[in-house]
Design a protein around this motif. Structure first.
Motif, mmCIF file in Angstrom:
data_model
loop_
_atom_site.group_PDB
_atom_site.id
_atom_site.type_symbol
_atom_site.label_atom_id
_atom_site.label_comp_id
_atom_site.label_asym_id
_atom_site.label_seq_id
_atom_site.Cartn_x
_atom_site.Cartn_y
_atom_site.Cartn_z
ATOM 1 N N SER A 293 0.832 -1.202 0.000
ATOM 2 C CA SER A 293 0.000 0.000 0.000
ATOM 3 C C SER A 293 0.861 1.244 0.000
ATOM 4 C CB SER A 293 -0.905 -0.001 1.240
ATOM 5 O OG SER A 293 -0.128 -0.061 2.420
ATOM 6 N N ASP A 294 0.319 2.340 -0.476
ATOM 7 C CA ASP A 294 1.046 3.602 -0.539
ATOM 8 C C ASP A 294 1.022 4.284 0.826
ATOM 9 O OD1 ASP A 294 1.726 3.415 -3.215
ATOM 10 O OD2 ASP A 294 -0.238 4.148 -3.830
ATOM 11 N N ARG B 214 10.502 -0.810 -8.514
ATOM 12 C CA ARG B 214 10.797 0.110 -7.423
ATOM 13 C C ARG B 214 11.766 -0.577 -6.475
ATOM 14 N NH1 ARG B 214 8.107 -0.990 -2.602
ATOM 15 N NH2 ARG B 214 6.556 -2.665 -2.683
ATOM 16 N N ASN C 246 7.501 3.647 -3.194
ATOM 17 C CA ASN C 246 6.390 2.706 -3.327
ATOM 18 C C ASN C 246 5.773 2.694 -4.714
ATOM 19 O OD1 ASN C 246 6.215 1.459 -0.800
ATOM 20 N ND2 ASN C 246 5.204 3.231 0.100
ATOM 21 N N GLU C 247 6.071 3.688 -5.530
ATOM 22 C CA GLU C 247 5.443 3.812 -6.839
ATOM 23 C C GLU C 247 6.348 3.216 -7.915
ATOM 24 O OE1 GLU C 247 2.383 4.547 -9.350
ATOM 25 O OE2 GLU C 247 2.397 4.905 -7.186
ATOM 26 N N GLN D 246 8.171 2.526 -11.329
ATOM 27 C CA GLN D 246 8.525 3.384 -12.456
ATOM 28 C C GLN D 246 8.918 2.530 -13.655
ATOM 29 O OE1 GLN D 246 8.201 6.755 -12.246
ATOM 30 N NE2 GLN D 246 7.478 6.445 -10.129
ATOM 31 N N ASP E 185 2.794 -5.528 -7.788
ATOM 32 C CA ASP E 185 1.929 -4.364 -7.724
ATOM 33 C C ASP E 185 0.575 -4.607 -8.410
ATOM 34 O OD1 ASP E 185 3.840 -2.330 -6.494
ATOM 35 O OD2 ASP E 185 4.989 -3.186 -8.130
#
Length: 299
Positions: free
Chosen positions: A45-46, A188, A246-247, A249, A296
């Motif tokens: 989770s973010d 990530r 957390n995102e 790329q 993810d």
């Protein structure tokens, strides 16, 4: 097909003594099952805290259609894989090689015999670079050294228990008309400084039916899985920097045109990143898919 069988058996009978380099697999080594390690927090989770990552392990299995002991080793490896979380946790790529040692059949030999040969030039290069002269053998996460089958289970479990610092996901797009494949690799890192290494994009195929030499003769309809078909990246991979956070790329985009013989519905894309320390993370996704795959995408 009877004619081909006769030709094949006669052609290779003279080389029986050369199969000493095909290592034997003991009866007590064929079905090794181990209890998988329990993962830590993999919520993904973010939040303000960078989430931990579920570790996957890459197993480069070296095998051959003329290696009488390789089918038993492959079967044992599949058992180990299922005992440790399946293909999401243990990513197996079976590389057929060792043509010079009369362990494998390449495309040219296969065409002459009337059967599909699974050895590739890419596999031969890896076989040589690892200093291999016999099979079955495997390399786990590219930091284990060459391992005989009796060492696979413990090394897989040990590798799964190493904390992962990279998460990978992938998107594939396949155009059936042109047989063109595009793979977008995202990632990530949990390390504040990020991760620097190389990304590899490989193609594998399951449910291939062809010839396999066994202890008591030849099986002409043997089923092969996880077979390495090609690489969409150079042997050394493509340099990438995986950012902290957390995102995920976008790290790399690879394109490839599939051979007419390959069946996309039975194929998978294997992605992994490595550096001098070995493989940091591996991922296997279906070649034909509609959305993201990986950690993810599974949230």
């Amino acid at each position: 097909m009877i004619k081909y069988k006769s030709i094949f058996c006669v052609a290779f009978a003279a080389f029986a003594a050369l199969f000493a380099s095909c290592e034997q697999v003991g009866e007590n080594e064929r079905y090794v099952a181990v209890v998988p390690s329990e993962p830590g927090d993999t919520t993904g989770s973010d939040t303000a805290v960078v989430d931990t990552v579920l570790r996957a392990v890459l197993v480069e299995e070296f095998s051959g259609q003329l290696c009488v002991n390789c089918p038993a080793a492959t079967e044992a490896l599949e058992t180990m894989q299922e005992a440790n979380g399946g293909s999401d946790r243990v990513v197996v790529v079976s590389l057929h090689a060792g043509v010079g040692q009369m362990l494998a059949i390449n495309e040219t030999m296969g065409q002459a015999l009337g059967y599909q040969g699974l050895a590739t030039d890419f596999g031969e290069q890896l076989f040589s670079s690892y200093g291999l002269t016999s099979e079955p053998n495997a390399v786990i996460n590219r930091n284990s050294g060459v391992l005989g089958m009796g060492q696979w289970a413990t090394n897989i479990v040990s590798a799964l228990r190493v904390e992962a610092n990279v998460s990978l996901s992938a998107r594939t797009s396949y155009d059936a008309a042109s047989r063109s494949l595009t793979v977008e690799v995202l990632g990530r890192s949990t390390d504040e400084g990020g991760y620097t290494g190389n990304v590899h994009v490989w193609l594998t195929e399951d449910s291939i039916v062809s010839i396999q030499r066994l202890e008591d003769g030849y099986e002409y309809d043997h089923v092969f899985n996880n077979i390495f078909r090609a690489s969409a990246t150079p042997m050394a991979g493509e340099a990438v920097s995986v950012p902290y956070g957390n995102e995920p790329q976008l790290l790399h985009t690879a394109t490839f045109t599939l051979n007419e013989v390959w069946r996309p519905e039975h194929m998978a894309v294997v992605v992994f990143v490595d550096n001098a320390a070995g493989v940091a993370q591996a991922l296997r996704v279906p070649l034909v898919q509609a959305a993201d795959a990986g950690e993810d995408a599974a949230e």
